[in-house]
Structure formats: structure tokens, C-alpha cells
Design a protein around this motif. Structure first.
Motif, mmCIF file in Angstrom:
data_model
loop_
_atom_site.group_PDB
_atom_site.id
_atom_site.type_symbol
_atom_site.label_atom_id
_atom_site.label_comp_id
_atom_site.label_asym_id
_atom_site.label_seq_id
_atom_site.Cartn_x
_atom_site.Cartn_y
_atom_site.Cartn_z
ATOM 1 N N TYR A 24 0.836 -1.211 0.000
ATOM 2 C CA TYR A 24 0.000 0.000 0.000
ATOM 3 C C TYR A 24 0.869 1.258 0.000
ATOM 4 N N GLU A 82 -8.667 -0.181 0.642
ATOM 5 C CA GLU A 82 -9.153 0.226 -0.680
ATOM 6 C C GLU A 82 -10.273 1.256 -0.610
ATOM 7 N N THR A 83 -11.006 1.301 0.488
ATOM 8 C CA THR A 83 -12.119 2.248 0.583
ATOM 9 C C THR A 83 -11.746 3.534 1.322
ATOM 10 N N ASN A 104 -7.902 -5.578 3.142
ATOM 11 C CA ASN A 104 -7.959 -5.051 1.773
ATOM 12 C C ASN A 104 -9.121 -4.080 1.607
#
Length: 520
Positions: A47, A96-97, A92
Motif C-alpha cells: 500500500y 481500498e475504501t 484489503n
């Protein structure tokens, strides 16, 4: 007939002791933690390594709710077996959000991508779980708080033997706490007898551009909107001391009793810095407590290039300083400073035998529960103290200088574009501007900026914010990532122009269709 508790049958069979303990033991297993931690660290490493230009991927809440619910175990009777795939999916989905704060496309808010080491220490804090309002519960955090207070006070300039600092969960709570201390000094009877005996309604004086947390704090304190004295500001959002004095005098003539003047060091809207020296003189003349909301801009004290923007801070009575903004720490981490440590004890006048020691000793001298709102408080100082201990002041100063320089670069680039208009010259790392092509109807400018901002957010490449300036929306960038380059700024400018032109074409087509429809 009444049944006893022993007669009530549970709908679920009771697990055996061995079954119950095996599930419980597995959940706390150190080996399991090690494996989980390594998997999560590897995911976060990827990330952090993603340097792509990306903004916010805003998902329909109903879709996200369904996805999150699908990750919850259906097990209700026993401790569920550990499912590493479930954990990976949760991590994840979480990453991702979220707003990609480490991406060069993130220019929207004042919270920062954290120094990675700070995130690791935040993990340590979560595992060892030492609430830090009391020395006996969090020994090192309380010592670290004292050390960081001394380090940062070198840049404020208060008497090292008289000042005090406490950490608290966010700038809003720090502002409220400082106003409590100011009110209790001016009206010492109010804590026990209430406001009924005060000689006139207590009031605070604030900028027209003050953060909403200040007016919220006034509401919590029982100071109504009519007791908030709004001081005039110039077009950049800085308080005008020459115009503030007659406003204060007029408020006193109306029977108000102002006790505090709140100045800003880095307003949220445009990053403006109020003239602290002049306001300190004004506060002295009117016998007001001077509180500086430096949640965003106080960190500029660490920069040789930008420290002068806080000239006069040594004359303030209290200062709010967010480490989760321009010191790049995990949120929340706010430092509340008092010039006089006796004032720090004035915010909360309480005793409770289950936490406060009747006979102070060398340990309780480090307690902070009597000076901050929280009883159970995260050891939020630990990431900041650790990063400062490992890297020193220069890490923060260099990043602050870099962010401010890139914001000035953005100002130069946008000013050179004939179809853009900057709203001010940046004082730190916040810049507001508008897309205003030639022939633009001024009445349509507000809606155009809002539509541009919303479409950029939906596009997924950049994340910027907006603010109303003198009643008209403006686009707002907050440069928080030191990886942002001129190329990224050029990409943003081009995207704003493309979207703006698209919006204007759609609007013109809609007007044309409407006219043709009315003619037919």
C-alpha cells in the motif's frame, strides 16, 4: 409461578470448558498474532509502495454495507475458527475504501499520510494498551509527554518552569478544554454555582473565519450564538486588529462579558495566520485570555523559513496544536499548551477518590487526568515521541518546507492560467482558487466549482476539497504529500479544465434544449 434463573434454559448448548478455552486461547495466541501481523505488514508495505495518482473511490454505502456484512462470521454459539482469508479481505477492504493519503493525487484534507514508523508504534500502543491519563497505567507515555512538551516549547518560547502541556483527542476537544480554563479563570464561581451569578453573559471573541469547533465549544459551554463576538477579517481571513477593538467595546456596551479571544494560526478555509502580536496587545488591553487555534499551522514553528508566521505566539495563554496534521502522526493526536500551568488545572475542578490521589507523590505529578477531558486516553504521544527520538526535528521541518514550497508552485502555475483565478496567496500548504473561463457568468461560478469538485471526486484520480469564500465556492487543495511534483499539479489543472469545459457544454446544451422546448 415465577421461575428462578436456574430454571431458565438457554437455547444454545453450553460448550465444555475445554472447548470454550481452546477458542479463547487461540484468539490470544502469540504465534497466531505473529503470522497475522506479518501478513498485514506485507499488505501495508505494498500500500505504501503504490505511487500511482489516485483519489477517492466513493462507494455506494449500501454496496459497502453488504460487502462488510458478508465478511462477518455466521458463527453464534462458539468462538469461530480463525480464517486468514477473512482477515486479508477485511484489511484489503479497509485500505481500498479509504482516502489514499500517501498518493500524489490526495490534496483534499488536512490529515496526513503518517510517517510509517509512527504507524508501527501505534500498533505497539494498541497491543500493550496503556491508557495514559495516569502515570501508573502508562509510565513511558507520561514521561514521553513531558519530554515532547519541553522539546516543542523551545519553539513557543514560554518559561519552561511555568508552562504545561496535555495531549487530547483532537483539536475540537483541545479548543473546548482551553475555553473551559479561560472561562473558569474569569468566572471562578461558574463551575459550582452555574452562570446565573455572572455579572453579564460570558462571551468569546472569534474571527469570522474561525473553525466550527470553536463555535461548537461555545455552545457546549452554554454561550449562545448572540454571545459570540465576531471580529472582522480581511479578504484572506486574517483578523483586523484595528477593526476588532471597536467591536469589543460595542459588545461590552451591550452588557456582554468577553473573557477569551480566539485567534487562528492556519485557518481551515485558506490557511490564514492571524496577527498574534497585535491581538496579544488587544487581549491585554481588554483583559482577555488569548487562545490560539494552531491545529493546522502551529507546526510551522519547526521551520526556520516559516516560523515568523507565528510571531507573537509567546504572548498567548494557550495553544492547540494537532500532530495528526502537519506533524504527520496517526489521528488523533493533539497537544494543548498552557503558558501558565496553574491554568491547566482550572479547566476541570473535580475530585474522585477512585482515580485522584489524596496525597500527591512523584508518580501522580505526571498524571494528566485532572487537566484533560478523557479519563481513559490513548497514549497518542508515543508515535510522535518515537519518530522525534529516531529522526529529530529536521524530518518535520524538511517536509513542512517541501509542502509549503509545492503550494507556492501551485499558486504560480494556476496564476499563469488565464481561465483560473487564485483566491489568495498561500501562507502555508493550503490554496484556494476557481476555474473561471472568459465570459463566465458570475452567477454560475458557484455551481460550476461545486460540480467540478464532485466530478473530480467521482473520477478517482484526484481528491480535492471545496470551501465557500465570500459566499462563492472555491476549489481547495491541501498539499500534504511530499511526493507531489509539478507534473501532478499540471495533471490536476488539466483535469479541472477538461471537466469544467464539459460541464459548461452540458449546461449550454440543456439551455438550448429548454429554449427549443418552450418555443415548440
Amino acid at each position: 409461578m415465577t421461575s428462578s434463573l436456574s430454571d431458565v434454559q438457554s437455547p444454545f448448548p453450553e460448550p465444555t470448558t475445554d472447548e470454550a478455552m481452546s477458542g479463547l486461547t487461540a484468539a490470544f495466541d502469540p504465534g497466531r498474532f505473529h503470522d497475522d501481523a506479518m501478513d498485514i505488514v506485507n499488505r501495508l508495505t505494498a500500500y505504501l509502495g503504490d505511487r500511482s495518482v489516485r483519489g477517492l473511490d466513493l462507494i455506494d454505502p449500501a454496496v459497502l454495507l453488504k460487502a462488510a456484512r458478508g465478511l462477518m462470521t455466521p458463527e453464534r454459539q462458539h468462538v469461530a475458527d480463525f480464517d486468514p482469508d477473512r482477515v486479508n479481505q477485511i484489511v484489503n477492504l479497509y485500505a481500498e475504501t479509504g482516502i489514499p493519503v500517501h498518493s500524489p493525487g490526495y490534496m483534499g484534507r488536512q490529515f496526513s499520510g503518517v510517517v510509517p514508523l509512527a504507524g508501527l508504534i501505534d500498533l505497539v500502543s494498541s497491543v500493550v494498551n496503556q491508557p495514559s491519563s495516569f502515570y501508573e497505567a502508562g509510565q513511558l507515555p507520561n514521561v514521553a509527554e513531558r519530554l515532547m512538551a519541553d522539546e516543542l516549547n523551545r519553539f513557543i518560547g514560554w518559561d519552561r518552569d511555568r508552562f504545561a502541556m496535555v495531549t487530547t483527542s483532537g483539536g475540537s476537544l483541545a479548543n473546548l478544554t482551553a475555553l473551559l480554563a479561560a472561562r473558569n479563570r474569569a468566572f471562578p464561581q461558574i463551575w459550582t454555582r452555574g452562570a446565573g451569578d455572572t455579572p453579564g453573559p460570558p462571551a468569546i471573541a472569534i474571527s469570522e473565519d474561525a473553525h466550527y469547533s470553536v463555535t461548537r465549544a461555545a455552545g457546549v459551554l452554554g454561550i449562545g450564538e448572540r454571545q459570540i463576538i465576531r471580529l472582522p477579517a480581511d479578504r484572506t481571513g486574517r483578523i483586523r486588529p484595528d477593526l476588532a477593538e471597536p467591536v469589543l467595546e460595542e459588545a461590552r456596551e451591550r452588557g456582554l462579558r468577553p473573557f477569551c479571544l480566539v485567534a487562528s494560526a492556519g485557518t481551515t478555509s485558506m490557511g490564514a495566520f492571524d496577527p498574534l502580536e497585535e491581538l496579544a496587545d488587544l487581549a491585554r488591553r481588554h483583559e482577555l485570555w488569548l487562545h490560539v487555534d494552531g491545529a493546522h499551522g502551529a507546526s510551522l514553528l519547526l521551520s526556520d523559513r516559516h516560523r515568523d508566521k507565528l510571531r507573537g505566539i509567546e504572548h498567548a495563554d494557550s495553544l492547540t496544536w494537532d500532530a495528526h496534521k502537519m506533524l504527520f502522526m496517526p489521528a488523533p493526536c493533539t497537544l494543548l499548551f498552557y503558558r501558565d500551568k496553574t491554568a491547566a488545572h482550572g479547566a476541570f475542578k473535580q475530585r474522585a477518590s477512585y482515580v485522584f490521589d489524596e496525597e500527591p507523590d512523584i508518580y501522580s505529578a505526571y498524571d494528566s487526568a485532572d487537566k484533560n477531558f478523557e479519563c481513559t486516553k490513548r497514549p497518542m504521544i508515543m508515535p510522535l515521541w518515537t519518530v522525534w527520538s529516531v529522526y529529530g526535528q529536521a524530518l518535520f521541518a524538511q517536509k513542512i518546507d517541501r509542502l509549503c514550497e509545492m503550494t507556492r508552485q501551485a499558486h504560480r502555475m494556476i496564476s499563469a492560467e488565464p481561465d483560473f483565478a487564485v483566491a489568495h496567496e498561500p501562507e502555508s500548504n493550503i490554496l484556494c482558487f476557481r476555474y473561471l473561463p472568459d465570459g463566465m457568468d458570475p452567477a454560475a461560478a458557484h455551481r460550476l466549482q461545486l460540480e467540478i469538485r464532485n466530478r473530480i471526486r467521482g473520477g478517482g484520480r484526484f481528491f480535492i476539497s471545496k470551501v465557500d469564500i465570500h459566499g462563492v465556492a472555491a476549489l481547495r487543495v491541501v498539499v500534504m504529500n511530499h511526493l507531489i511534483e509539478a507534473d501532478h499539479l499540471a495533471m490536476l489543472i488539466a483535469e479541472i479544465r477538461d471537466i469544467g469545459q464539459q460541464v459548461l457544454r452540458e449546461s449550454a446544451t440543456a439551455r438550448h434544449d429548454q429554449r427549443n422546448g418552450s418555443h415548440s
